[in-house]
Motif scaffolding. Structure first.
Motif, PDB file in Angstrom:
ATOM      1  N   ALA A 234       0.819  -1.201   0.000  1.00 51.06           N
ATOM      2  CA  ALA A 234       0.000   0.000   0.000  1.00 51.06           C
ATOM      3  C   ALA A 234       0.856   1.255   0.000  1.00 51.06           C
ATOM      4  CB  ALA A 234      -0.936  -0.002   1.204  1.00 51.06           C
ATOM      5  N   LEU A 235       1.935   1.252   0.776  1.00 47.89           N
ATOM      6  CA  LEU A 235       2.837   2.407   0.809  1.00 47.89           C
ATOM      7  C   LEU A 235       3.476   2.629  -0.563  1.00 47.89           C
ATOM      8  CD1 LEU A 235       4.536   1.801   4.268  1.00 47.89           C
ATOM      9  CD2 LEU A 235       3.128   3.783   3.649  1.00 47.89           C
ATOM     10  N   ALA A 236       3.888   1.550  -1.216  1.00 50.70           N
ATOM     11  CA  ALA A 236       4.489   1.679  -2.544  1.00 50.70           C
ATOM     12  C   ALA A 236       3.473   2.172  -3.567  1.00 50.70           C
ATOM     13  CB  ALA A 236       5.080   0.337  -2.976  1.00 50.70           C
ATOM     14  N   LEU A 237       2.261   1.641  -3.492  1.00 46.77           N
ATOM     15  CA  LEU A 237       1.232   2.043  -4.448  1.00 46.77           C
ATOM     16  C   LEU A 237       0.863   3.524  -4.291  1.00 46.77           C
ATOM     17  CD1 LEU A 237      -1.118  -1.070  -4.303  1.00 46.77           C
ATOM     18  CD2 LEU A 237       0.369  -0.389  -6.197  1.00 46.77           C
ATOM     19  N   ARG A 238       1.049   4.061  -3.101  1.00 48.38           N
ATOM     20  CA  ARG A 238       0.715   5.469  -2.876  1.00 48.38           C
ATOM     21  C   ARG A 238       1.727   6.412  -3.520  1.00 48.38           C
ATOM     22  NH1 ARG A 238      -2.533   8.785  -0.697  1.00 48.38           N
ATOM     23  NH2 ARG A 238      -1.826  10.797   0.097  1.00 48.38           N
ATOM     24  N   THR A 239       2.997   6.044  -3.507  1.00 49.90           N
ATOM     25  CA  THR A 239       4.032   7.004  -3.891  1.00 49.90           C
ATOM     26  C   THR A 239       4.849   6.604  -5.119  1.00 49.90           C
ATOM     27  OG1 THR A 239       5.598   5.946  -2.363  1.00 49.90           O
ATOM     28  CG2 THR A 239       4.276   7.771  -1.499  1.00 49.90           C
ATOM     29  N   ASP A 240       4.769   5.354  -5.539  1.00 51.47           N
ATOM     30  CA  ASP A 240       5.647   4.854  -6.602  1.00 51.47           C
ATOM     31  C   ASP A 240       4.829   4.632  -7.877  1.00 51.47           C
ATOM     32  OD1 ASP A 240       7.296   3.386  -8.302  1.00 51.47           O
ATOM     33  OD2 ASP A 240       8.259   2.299  -6.665  1.00 51.47           O
ATOM     34  N   ASP A 241       5.051   5.486  -8.863  1.00 52.21           N
ATOM     35  CA  ASP A 241       4.299   5.375 -10.112  1.00 52.21           C
ATOM     36  C   ASP A 241       4.562   4.045 -10.815  1.00 52.21           C
ATOM     37  OD1 ASP A 241       3.133   7.844  -9.759  1.00 52.21           O
ATOM     38  OD2 ASP A 241       4.643   8.915 -10.938  1.00 52.21           O
ATOM     39  N   ALA A 242       5.791   3.548 -10.708  1.00 52.48           N
ATOM     40  CA  ALA A 242       6.112   2.267 -11.351  1.00 52.48           C
ATOM     41  C   ALA A 242       5.332   1.133 -10.694  1.00 52.48           C
ATOM     42  CB  ALA A 242       7.614   2.001 -11.262  1.00 52.48           C
TER      43      ALA A 242
END
Length: 270
Positions: free
Chosen positions: A226-234
């Motif tokens: 969830a943290l990655a999906l929030r900030t990482d466009d890739a």
């Protein structure tokens, strides 16, 4: 002060202040930046600019609606959300206030939810003054019991309702729950849990890190995702939704809600 804000937010704020000056009967005495900017969590392209405008009396509705439309037409950057409150309202409990003017999503609404104990807390502890006295000098009603009660009620209504929506949906529908849905559902409830447990208000990222520590390894992968999906466009571009993941999200939400009640109950018994 606007120069200290993120560039796109500063442009939006300057447009708002300029519009106020062109409409002198607005009834606004103080303007404060709250929300993600005040919490140090503004994300370009994802965050709104949240303002609280304070006056001694109720604002002129026609005027503030004209200001909202004028600013939205002039600014291409992050949208402005502006809550208009009277000083006397700030001095009392936020819960229960009705018909509070709130410019949001290009429309002026008379809201029963935008003024709440969380908003009061952020204004008093983190607000950035654009006009008017420092937030720390404002007469703002702050009550830990109100803050806990409001967050528990929000968990039990809004967030539990979303968990139930997942639980009652079929696999075909749950398999369509994408990146935005997952990061919203996984990071939202822990923000409220932390406020209930600790008494502060934090960003979604900070809430995710808190949840990782609070709920342990069993949920670490989902929280990290969830943290990655929030900030990482890739990560968002490569996301592969599944019904199993969506059901896991609902189970995590239920855990957070139940644990928040346990924490609140333990605190009340002390």
């Amino acid at each position: 002060m606007a120069a200290e804000l993120p560039t796109s937010a500063a442009i939006a704020v300057e447009a708002y202040l300029g519009s106020l000056d062109r409409h002198p009967n607005h009834g606004v005495d103080g303007v404060y930046v709250c929300g993600s900017i005040a919490l140090g969590a503004f994300e370009e392209g994802r965050s709104d600019v949240d303002l609280v405008a304070v006056g001694e009396a109720a604002p002129d509705i026609t005027t503030i609606e004209a200001i909202g439309r004028e600013v939205d037409a002039a600014v291409a950057g992050p949208p402005l959300s502006t809550l208009y409150v009277e000083a006397r309202q700030l001095a009392g409990p936020a819960a229960g206030l009705v018909d509070v003017p709130f410019w949001n999503g290009g429309e002026l609404e008379l809201s029963t939810t935008a003024a709440n104990p969380v908003e009061w807390h952020v204004l008093a502890h983190h607000g950035i003054a654009l006009r008017g006295p420092a937030p720390s000098t404002l007469d703002v009603h702050l009550d830990r019991g109100d803050l806990v009660a409001w967050n528990l009620a929000n968990l039990d209504s809004y967030w539990a309702g979303l968990a139930e929506m997942i639980e009652t949906a079929d696999d075909e529908r749950n398999a369509r729950a994408g990146a935005g849905f997952v990061e919203w559902m996984v990071l939202g409830p822990p923000r409220l849990h932390r406020t209930i447990a600790i008494g502060d208000v934090v960003s979604k990222r900070a809430a995710g890190l808190y949840a990782r520590e609070r709920f342990g390894d069993r949920w670490a992968a989902l929280i990290d995702e969830a943290l990655a999906l929030r900030t990482d466009d890739a990560a968002r571009a490569a996301d592969q939704p599944s019904a199993a993941r969506t059901r896991e999200v609902a189970a995590f939400m239920r855990l957070v809600i139940a644990d928040a009640h346990a924490v609140a109950g333990a605190d009340a018994g002390r």
